[in-house]
Structure formats: structure tokens, C-alpha cells
Design an enzyme around this catalytic site. Sequence first.
Site, PDB file in Angstrom:
ATOM      1  N   SER A   1      21.660  35.969 -32.659  1.00 46.40           N
ATOM      2  CA  SER A   1      22.706  36.972 -32.379  1.00 46.40           C
ATOM      3  C   SER A   1      23.665  37.041 -33.574  1.00 46.40           C
ATOM      4  O   SER A   1      23.660  36.155 -34.437  1.00 46.40           O
ATOM      5  CB  SER A   1      23.475  36.519 -31.136  1.00 46.40           C
TER       6      SER A   1
ATOM      7  N   TYR B   1      28.043  31.479 -25.010  1.00 47.54           N
ATOM      8  CA  TYR B   1      27.058  32.333 -25.696  1.00 47.54           C
ATOM      9  C   TYR B   1      27.074  32.048 -27.202  1.00 47.54           C
ATOM     10  O   TYR B   1      26.042  31.841 -27.831  1.00 47.54           O
ATOM     11  CB  TYR B   1      27.370  33.803 -25.410  1.00 47.54           C
TER      12      TYR B   1
HETATM   13  P1  NAP Z   1      18.879  42.074 -21.310  1.00 47.52           P
HETATM   14  O1  NAP Z   1      18.480  43.504 -21.156  1.00 47.52           O
HETATM   15  O2  NAP Z   1      19.922  41.495 -20.435  1.00 47.52           O
HETATM   16  O3  NAP Z   1      17.574  41.170 -21.312  1.00 47.52           O
HETATM   17  C1  NAP Z   1      17.587  39.775 -21.151  1.00 47.52           C
HETATM   18  C2  NAP Z   1      16.223  39.347 -20.675  1.00 47.52           C
HETATM   19  O4  NAP Z   1      16.231  37.939 -20.417  1.00 47.52           O
HETATM   20  C3  NAP Z   1      15.851  40.031 -19.360  1.00 47.52           C
HETATM   21  O5  NAP Z   1      14.471  40.288 -19.342  1.00 47.52           O
HETATM   22  C4  NAP Z   1      16.228  38.971 -18.340  1.00 47.52           C
HETATM   23  O6  NAP Z   1      15.574  39.074 -17.111  1.00 47.52           O
HETATM   24  C5  NAP Z   1      15.753  37.730 -19.092  1.00 47.52           C
HETATM   25  N1  NAP Z   1      16.279  36.521 -18.478  1.00 47.52           N
HETATM   26  C6  NAP Z   1      17.553  36.134 -18.382  1.00 47.52           C
HETATM   27  N2  NAP Z   1      17.636  34.974 -17.710  1.00 47.52           N
HETATM   28  C7  NAP Z   1      16.364  34.629 -17.366  1.00 47.52           C
HETATM   29  C8  NAP Z   1      15.799  33.540 -16.666  1.00 47.52           C
HETATM   30  N3  NAP Z   1      16.548  32.557 -16.142  1.00 47.52           N
HETATM   31  N4  NAP Z   1      14.449  33.510 -16.489  1.00 47.52           N
HETATM   32  C9  NAP Z   1      13.662  34.509 -16.989  1.00 47.52           C
HETATM   33  N5  NAP Z   1      14.149  35.563 -17.674  1.00 47.52           N
HETATM   34  C10 NAP Z   1      15.487  35.632 -17.853  1.00 47.52           C
HETATM   35  O7  NAP Z   1      19.459  41.901 -22.772  1.00 47.52           O
HETATM   36  P2  NAP Z   1      18.813  42.066 -24.203  1.00 47.52           P
HETATM   37  O8  NAP Z   1      19.889  42.609 -25.043  1.00 47.52           O
HETATM   38  O9  NAP Z   1      17.505  42.741 -24.192  1.00 47.52           O
HETATM   39  O10 NAP Z   1      18.642  40.525 -24.596  1.00 47.52           O
HETATM   40  C11 NAP Z   1      17.483  39.963 -25.139  1.00 47.52           C
HETATM   41  C12 NAP Z   1      17.889  38.846 -26.084  1.00 47.52           C
HETATM   42  O11 NAP Z   1      18.568  39.410 -27.202  1.00 47.52           O
HETATM   43  C13 NAP Z   1      18.841  37.824 -25.466  1.00 47.52           C
HETATM   44  O12 NAP Z   1      18.520  36.530 -25.924  1.00 47.52           O
HETATM   45  C14 NAP Z   1      20.193  38.275 -26.011  1.00 47.52           C
HETATM   46  O13 NAP Z   1      21.110  37.227 -26.046  1.00 47.52           O
HETATM   47  C15 NAP Z   1      19.782  38.720 -27.396  1.00 47.52           C
HETATM   48  N6  NAP Z   1      20.731  39.602 -28.077  1.00 47.52           N
HETATM   49  C16 NAP Z   1      21.046  40.841 -27.580  1.00 47.52           C
HETATM   50  C17 NAP Z   1      21.948  41.623 -28.290  1.00 47.52           C
HETATM   51  C18 NAP Z   1      22.357  42.997 -27.832  1.00 47.52           C
HETATM   52  O14 NAP Z   1      23.209  43.603 -28.476  1.00 47.52           O
HETATM   53  N7  NAP Z   1      21.785  43.556 -26.795  1.00 47.52           N
HETATM   54  C19 NAP Z   1      22.508  41.175 -29.474  1.00 47.52           C
HETATM   55  C20 NAP Z   1      22.168  39.920 -29.933  1.00 47.52           C
HETATM   56  C21 NAP Z   1      21.274  39.142 -29.236  1.00 47.52           C
HETATM   57  P3  NAP Z   1      16.331  39.780 -15.853  1.00 47.52           P
HETATM   58  O15 NAP Z   1      16.135  41.253 -16.047  1.00 47.52           O
HETATM   59  O16 NAP Z   1      15.591  39.216 -14.680  1.00 47.52           O
HETATM   60  O17 NAP Z   1      17.761  39.367 -15.888  1.00 47.52           O
END
Ligand code: NAP
Length: 252
Positions: A144, A157
Site C-alpha cells: 500500500s 493498517y
Molecule cells: P476490497 O474490495 O475490500 O477487497 C478485499 C478483498 O479481501 C475482498 O475480496 C475481501 O473479501 C477479502 N478479504 C478480506 N478479509 C478476508 C478474510 N478474512 N478471508 C478471506 N478474504 C478476505 O479492497 P481492495 O482495494 O480490492 O483490496 C485488495 C488489497 O489491496 C488489500 O490488501 C488492500 O489493503 C490493498 N490495497 C488497496 C488499495 C485501494 O486503494 N483500494 C490501496 C492499497 C492497497 P470480502 O469481500 O469477503 O470482504
Amino acid sequence: MKEMFDLRGKVAIITGCNTGLGQGMALALAEAGADIVGINRSNPTETALLIEKTGRKFHSVIADMSKMETTDLVIKEAVSAFGKVDILVNNAGIIRRNDAIDFTEKDWDEVMDVNLKTLFFMSQTFAKQVMKQGSAGNIINIASMLSYQGGIRVPSYTSSKSGVLGLTKALANEWAQHGINVNAIAPGYMETNNTQALRADENRSSEILGRIPAGRWGTPSDMAGPIVFLASEASRYVHGYTIAVDGGWLAR
Ligand code: NAP
């Protein structure tokens, strides 16, 4: 040159691919030729359909990435479905927002468990299987901007994602000699559930947008090129590095 990015015959595990960046990366890996093992808490119906449309296979494992025992289950399921594993994308992640002064142990532990602890043990279990296979492997961790910066009201986080950056280097140092590339991608501000609260807050949203040189939030499809690069032969001599996919945010 195209062959270097070809993932035909490879098996990629990706955690949290029912939505957001995980879904975008699963689709990109399938489009490059990999069969996909998707780990989710709920049925990833949409992702399964998208991947099947590419002609690749999708095997769904319903499991909770906050539980240590999931790591063994995932590798066993992947090997029984496809006979081996080649690529691991540690994408599942959560965020909790509160002032540091009021932050609870629950919000600390839940975030650290999914974002850092399971990521480590998932990588360890994957690496043991790859070493047993005697093949090469690629691990890509999702970091991130808060692997580099402090953030506001997200202490667990920031700690977890700063840990992911350090751990990526630590694992690369030990596993490069076994033919396992460990790298990470640090997404910038992307349009997913993870940033819904930020985008809904008009002040924070315009502050953020005003700082992104590319002039827009990122999307799951912006992850496609970097994930295929780090999962493929094209990145054979890249170890322990975190690539920012951030529209230039860190350059400011
Ligand atoms: P998201 O839409 O909230 O996706 C997160 C994913 O992780 C979802 O599929 C969620 O499943 C899954 N997850 C969370 N807890 C879990 C658990 N206990 N067991 C199994 N699956 C679980 O957000 P995203 O932005 O795509 O995030 C993906 C990654 O990118 C994360 O590591 C996040 O920290 C990182 N990231 C995102 C951003 C951003 O700007 N969006 C920036 C930097 C880093 P559910 O749908 O069941 O909750």
C-alpha cells in the site's frame, strides 16, 4: 518477447478475488494463461464467470484468511485441483479506521491477522510446496502507499502494510536461491470497497485526487500489467522489490 509474459500451464492462487483489485488481478492472470485458485469468504460468482470466459479454469475455495489453518487447506485444495502451484498473490486485506487514541485491540488484531500474519504463513506453506515440487515460484504481496507513509486514523493498517514491505524483502533474501521470486505491488488510491469511505468524504476525496499526478483514482485493471510481469519469467531477476502502481502519488 511475448513468451516471457505467457502464463499458460501455470497455476495461480489469489486470496480475496470476489471483488476489487483481487478480481482485476485474477482476470489478468487468467488472460495471460494461468488457471486460478480463488480463496474467498463468499462465493465469487462474478469472478468465476469472468475467468471461465477467458477459457481458463477457476477453482473456488471458501475459507477465512484470518485463520492460520486456512493456509494448509488452500495448498491442499490447489494441488488436488491442478496438481501443483506456481504463483501466489497475497491480496486479501482489511482496514479499520479510528483515532489512534481510541483504537481497540480487536481492530489491531483483526487487521494484523489478515494483512500480515496469514500472509506470512500462506507464503511459507506455498514455498514449502514449491520446494517439494522442485519448481520455480512467484509470490506477489499486496502492499500500500501506507507501506511508505503514515496515513491518518489507520494505525493497524499502516503497521501491517509497512510490515508487508519489509517481509517481502526478508523472504526474497531467503527464497531467491530456491527459485522463488518474492515481490510486492503497492497500489495507490484505487476505486474499490477499501476506499469507499474516503471517496464518500468530499474533503478527503478532493485532497487525494488533487495530489495524484495522473489526475484520477486507479482501477482494478491498472493492476493487470504489473501483476502479470511479477508472476512471469519477465521478472526472473527481480527479487524483494515493491512496485508502486499509484498514478505518481509517491513521486509528489
Ligand atoms: P476490497 O474490495 O475490500 O477487497 C478485499 C478483498 O479481501 C475482498 O475480496 C475481501 O473479501 C477479502 N478479504 C478480506 N478479509 C478476508 C478474510 N478474512 N478471508 C478471506 N478474504 C478476505 O479492497 P481492495 O482495494 O480490492 O483490496 C485488495 C488489497 O489491496 C488489500 O490488501 C488492500 O489493503 C490493498 N490495497 C488497496 C488499495 C485501494 O486503494 N483500494 C490501496 C492499497 C492497497 P470480502 O469481500 O469477503 O470482504
